[in-house]
Design a protein around this motif. Structure first.
Motif, PDB file in Angstrom:
ATOM      1  N   ILE A  21      21.212  17.737 -76.442  1.00 28.60           N
ATOM      2  CA  ILE A  21      19.997  18.488 -76.778  1.00 28.60           C
ATOM      3  C   ILE A  21      19.287  18.921 -75.500  1.00 28.60           C
ATOM      4  CG2 ILE A  21      17.690  18.294 -77.808  1.00 28.60           C
ATOM      5  CD1 ILE A  21      19.851  18.475 -79.921  1.00 28.60           C
ATOM      6  N   LEU A  22      19.186  18.024 -74.531  1.00 26.88           N
ATOM      7  CA  LEU A  22      18.513  18.362 -73.269  1.00 26.88           C
ATOM      8  C   LEU A  22      19.241  19.495 -72.548  1.00 26.88           C
ATOM      9  CD1 LEU A  22      17.502  14.850 -71.892  1.00 26.88           C
ATOM     10  CD2 LEU A  22      16.090  16.518 -73.116  1.00 26.88           C
ATOM     11  N   GLU A  23      20.559  19.439 -72.525  1.00 23.55           N
ATOM     12  CA  GLU A  23      21.334  20.510 -71.898  1.00 23.55           C
ATOM     13  C   GLU A  23      21.058  21.852 -72.565  1.00 23.55           C
ATOM     14  OE1 GLU A  23      25.446  19.355 -72.082  1.00 23.55           O
ATOM     15  OE2 GLU A  23      25.172  17.705 -70.666  1.00 23.55           O
ATOM     16  N   GLN A  24      21.020  21.866 -73.894  1.00 29.24           N
ATOM     17  CA  GLN A  24      20.800  23.101 -74.639  1.00 29.24           C
ATOM     18  C   GLN A  24      19.402  23.676 -74.418  1.00 29.24           C
ATOM     19  OE1 GLN A  24      21.594  22.044 -78.704  1.00 29.24           O
ATOM     20  NE2 GLN A  24      23.762  21.656 -78.326  1.00 29.24           N
ATOM     21  N   ILE A  25      18.429  22.826 -74.154  1.00 29.53           N
ATOM     22  CA  ILE A  25      17.051  23.283 -73.968  1.00 29.53           C
ATOM     23  C   ILE A  25      16.762  23.631 -72.515  1.00 29.53           C
ATOM     24  CG2 ILE A  25      14.626  22.557 -74.058  1.00 29.53           C
ATOM     25  CD1 ILE A  25      15.431  20.874 -76.548  1.00 29.53           C
ATOM     26  N   VAL A  26      17.156  22.762 -71.594  1.00 30.04           N
ATOM     27  CA  VAL A  26      16.746  22.891 -70.189  1.00 30.04           C
ATOM     28  C   VAL A  26      17.494  24.005 -69.457  1.00 30.04           C
ATOM     29  CG1 VAL A  26      16.661  21.694 -67.965  1.00 30.04           C
ATOM     30  CG2 VAL A  26      15.958  20.509 -70.044  1.00 30.04           C
ATOM     31  N   CYS A  27      18.794  24.083 -69.593  1.00 27.48           N
ATOM     32  CA  CYS A  27      19.579  25.073 -68.837  1.00 27.48           C
ATOM     33  C   CYS A  27      19.075  26.505 -69.026  1.00 27.48           C
ATOM     34  CB  CYS A  27      21.059  24.980 -69.200  1.00 27.48           C
ATOM     35  SG  CYS A  27      21.848  23.462 -68.688  1.00 27.48           S
ATOM     36  N   PRO A  28      18.938  26.993 -70.248  1.00 28.82           N
ATOM     37  CA  PRO A  28      18.456  28.373 -70.409  1.00 28.82           C
ATOM     38  C   PRO A  28      17.031  28.568 -69.889  1.00 28.82           C
ATOM     39  CG  PRO A  28      19.332  27.536 -72.483  1.00 28.82           C
ATOM     40  CD  PRO A  28      19.291  26.391 -71.532  1.00 28.82           C
ATOM     41  N   ALA A  29      16.181  27.581 -70.083  1.00 31.82           N
ATOM     42  CA  ALA A  29      14.788  27.706 -69.632  1.00 31.82           C
ATOM     43  C   ALA A  29      14.699  27.811 -68.114  1.00 31.82           C
ATOM     44  CB  ALA A  29      13.972  26.516 -70.129  1.00 31.82           C
ATOM     45  N   LEU A  44       5.404  25.692 -67.840  1.00 37.70           N
ATOM     46  CA  LEU A  44       6.787  25.481 -68.250  1.00 37.70           C
ATOM     47  C   LEU A  44       7.060  24.007 -68.530  1.00 37.70           C
ATOM     48  CD1 LEU A  44       9.634  26.527 -68.772  1.00 37.70           C
ATOM     49  CD2 LEU A  44      10.062  26.361 -66.301  1.00 37.70           C
ATOM     50  N   SER A  45       6.533  23.114 -67.709  1.00 35.06           N
ATOM     51  CA  SER A  45       6.767  21.684 -67.943  1.00 35.06           C
ATOM     52  C   SER A  45       6.115  21.242 -69.254  1.00 35.06           C
ATOM     53  CB  SER A  45       6.267  20.843 -66.770  1.00 35.06           C
ATOM     54  OG  SER A  45       4.872  20.934 -66.645  1.00 35.06           O
ATOM     55  N   LYS A  46       4.936  21.763 -69.559  1.00 36.89           N
ATOM     56  CA  LYS A  46       4.290  21.445 -70.833  1.00 36.89           C
ATOM     57  C   LYS A  46       5.098  21.998 -72.004  1.00 36.89           C
ATOM     58  CE  LYS A  46      -0.383  21.406 -68.947  1.00 36.89           C
ATOM     59  NZ  LYS A  46      -1.703  22.072 -68.941  1.00 36.89           N
ATOM     60  N   ASP A  47       5.550  23.238 -71.855  1.00 32.70           N
ATOM     61  CA  ASP A  47       6.338  23.869 -72.915  1.00 32.70           C
ATOM     62  C   ASP A  47       7.646  23.117 -73.157  1.00 32.70           C
ATOM     63  OD1 ASP A  47       4.341  25.784 -73.102  1.00 32.70           O
ATOM     64  OD2 ASP A  47       5.473  27.320 -72.013  1.00 32.70           O
ATOM     65  N   LEU A  48       8.337  22.772 -72.073  1.00 29.53           N
ATOM     66  CA  LEU A  48       9.605  22.042 -72.216  1.00 29.53           C
ATOM     67  C   LEU A  48       9.400  20.688 -72.879  1.00 29.53           C
ATOM     68  CD1 LEU A  48      11.475  22.787 -68.870  1.00 29.53           C
ATOM     69  CD2 LEU A  48      12.206  23.400 -71.178  1.00 29.53           C
ATOM     70  N   SER A  49       8.365  19.971 -72.485  1.00 24.90           N
ATOM     71  CA  SER A  49       8.142  18.655 -73.086  1.00 24.90           C
ATOM     72  C   SER A  49       7.841  18.783 -74.581  1.00 24.90           C
ATOM     73  CB  SER A  49       7.039  17.892 -72.363  1.00 24.90           C
ATOM     74  OG  SER A  49       5.808  18.558 -72.453  1.00 24.90           O
ATOM     75  N   LYS A  53      10.198  17.323 -77.503  1.00 17.35           N
ATOM     76  CA  LYS A  53       9.613  16.419 -78.498  1.00 17.35           C
ATOM     77  C   LYS A  53       9.926  16.898 -79.918  1.00 17.35           C
ATOM     78  CE  LYS A  53       5.301  16.398 -79.747  1.00 17.35           C
ATOM     79  NZ  LYS A  53       3.853  16.275 -79.845  1.00 17.35           N
ATOM     80  N   ASP A  54       9.784  18.190 -80.147  1.00 15.08           N
ATOM     81  CA  ASP A  54      10.092  18.741 -81.470  1.00 15.08           C
ATOM     82  C   ASP A  54      11.564  18.566 -81.823  1.00 15.08           C
ATOM     83  OD1 ASP A  54       7.426  19.477 -81.657  1.00 15.08           O
ATOM     84  OD2 ASP A  54       7.789  21.578 -81.136  1.00 15.08           O
ATOM     85  N   ALA A  55      12.446  18.757 -80.844  1.00 14.71           N
ATOM     86  CA  ALA A  55      13.885  18.566 -81.075  1.00 14.71           C
ATOM     87  C   ALA A  55      14.205  17.104 -81.361  1.00 14.71           C
ATOM     88  CB  ALA A  55      14.679  19.062 -79.865  1.00 14.71           C
ATOM     89  N   MET A  56      13.516  16.190 -80.691  1.00 12.60           N
ATOM     90  CA  MET A  56      13.750  14.767 -80.927  1.00 12.60           C
ATOM     91  C   MET A  56      13.347  14.386 -82.351  1.00 12.60           C
ATOM     92  SD  MET A  56      15.164  13.570 -78.266  1.00 12.60           S
ATOM     93  CE  MET A  56      15.122  11.872 -78.783  1.00 12.60           C
ATOM     94  N   LYS A  57      12.259  14.949 -82.824  1.00 16.27           N
ATOM     95  CA  LYS A  57      11.817  14.662 -84.198  1.00 16.27           C
ATOM     96  C   LYS A  57      12.861  15.115 -85.221  1.00 16.27           C
ATOM     97  CE  LYS A  57       6.864  14.723 -83.388  1.00 16.27           C
ATOM     98  NZ  LYS A  57       5.594  15.416 -83.702  1.00 16.27           N
ATOM     99  N   LEU A  58      13.543  16.225 -84.926  1.00 14.17           N
ATOM    100  CA  LEU A  58      14.559  16.737 -85.846  1.00 14.17           C
ATOM    101  C   LEU A  58      15.788  15.833 -85.920  1.00 14.17           C
ATOM    102  CD1 LEU A  58      14.406  20.559 -85.057  1.00 14.17           C
ATOM    103  CD2 LEU A  58      13.479  19.352 -87.056  1.00 14.17           C
TER     104      LEU A  58
END
Length: 117
Positions: A21-29, A44-49, A53-58
């Motif tokens: 999940i982290l790879e899928q979110i961080v690399c493109p950003a 960006l750091s606020k947006d990424l976190s 967090k939303d992805a972790m909830k899923l």
């Protein structure tokens, strides 16, 4: 004599799944960043976190709380060392770290999955 019942999660924190999940979110950003700008990196750091967090909830890990740390910085061919210490249950709690960089910016993300008793 006390009967101690150990609570276990029916769906425990899976570090392999979280790393994907982290790879899928961080690399493109990070790859969308053409240059390092400290003001943009604050947002960006606020947006990424929040996105992480939303992805972790899923992922629906049963009875887990999350602590998400995102560190962004400018690349200058220098080294960076980050450490942390935690007091936790080695049977249930876990974490995942992921670092990604391009020519201009680096991003280090740590997600802590803490079992809630």
């Amino acid at each position: 004599m006390n009967n101690f019942i150990v609570n276990r999660s029916s769906h425990p924190f899976n570090s392999h799944e979280v790393k994907q999940i982290l790879e899928q979110i961080v690399c493109p950003a990070i790859n969308r960043q053409t240059d390092y700008d400290s003001l943009k990196c604050i947002q960006l750091s606020k947006d990424l976190s929040q996105i992480i967090k939303d992805a972790m909830k899923l992922l629906n890990y049963d009875r887990y709380k999350y602590v998400i740390q995102v560190v962004l910085g400018q690349c200058h061919n220098e080294n960076l060392m980050m450490t942390c210490r935690c007091l936790w249950d080695i049977q249930q709690d876990n974490y995942v770290s992921y670092v990604y960089s391009n020519e201009k910016i680096f991003c280090a993300v740590t997600v802590f999955g803490l079992f809630y008793y």
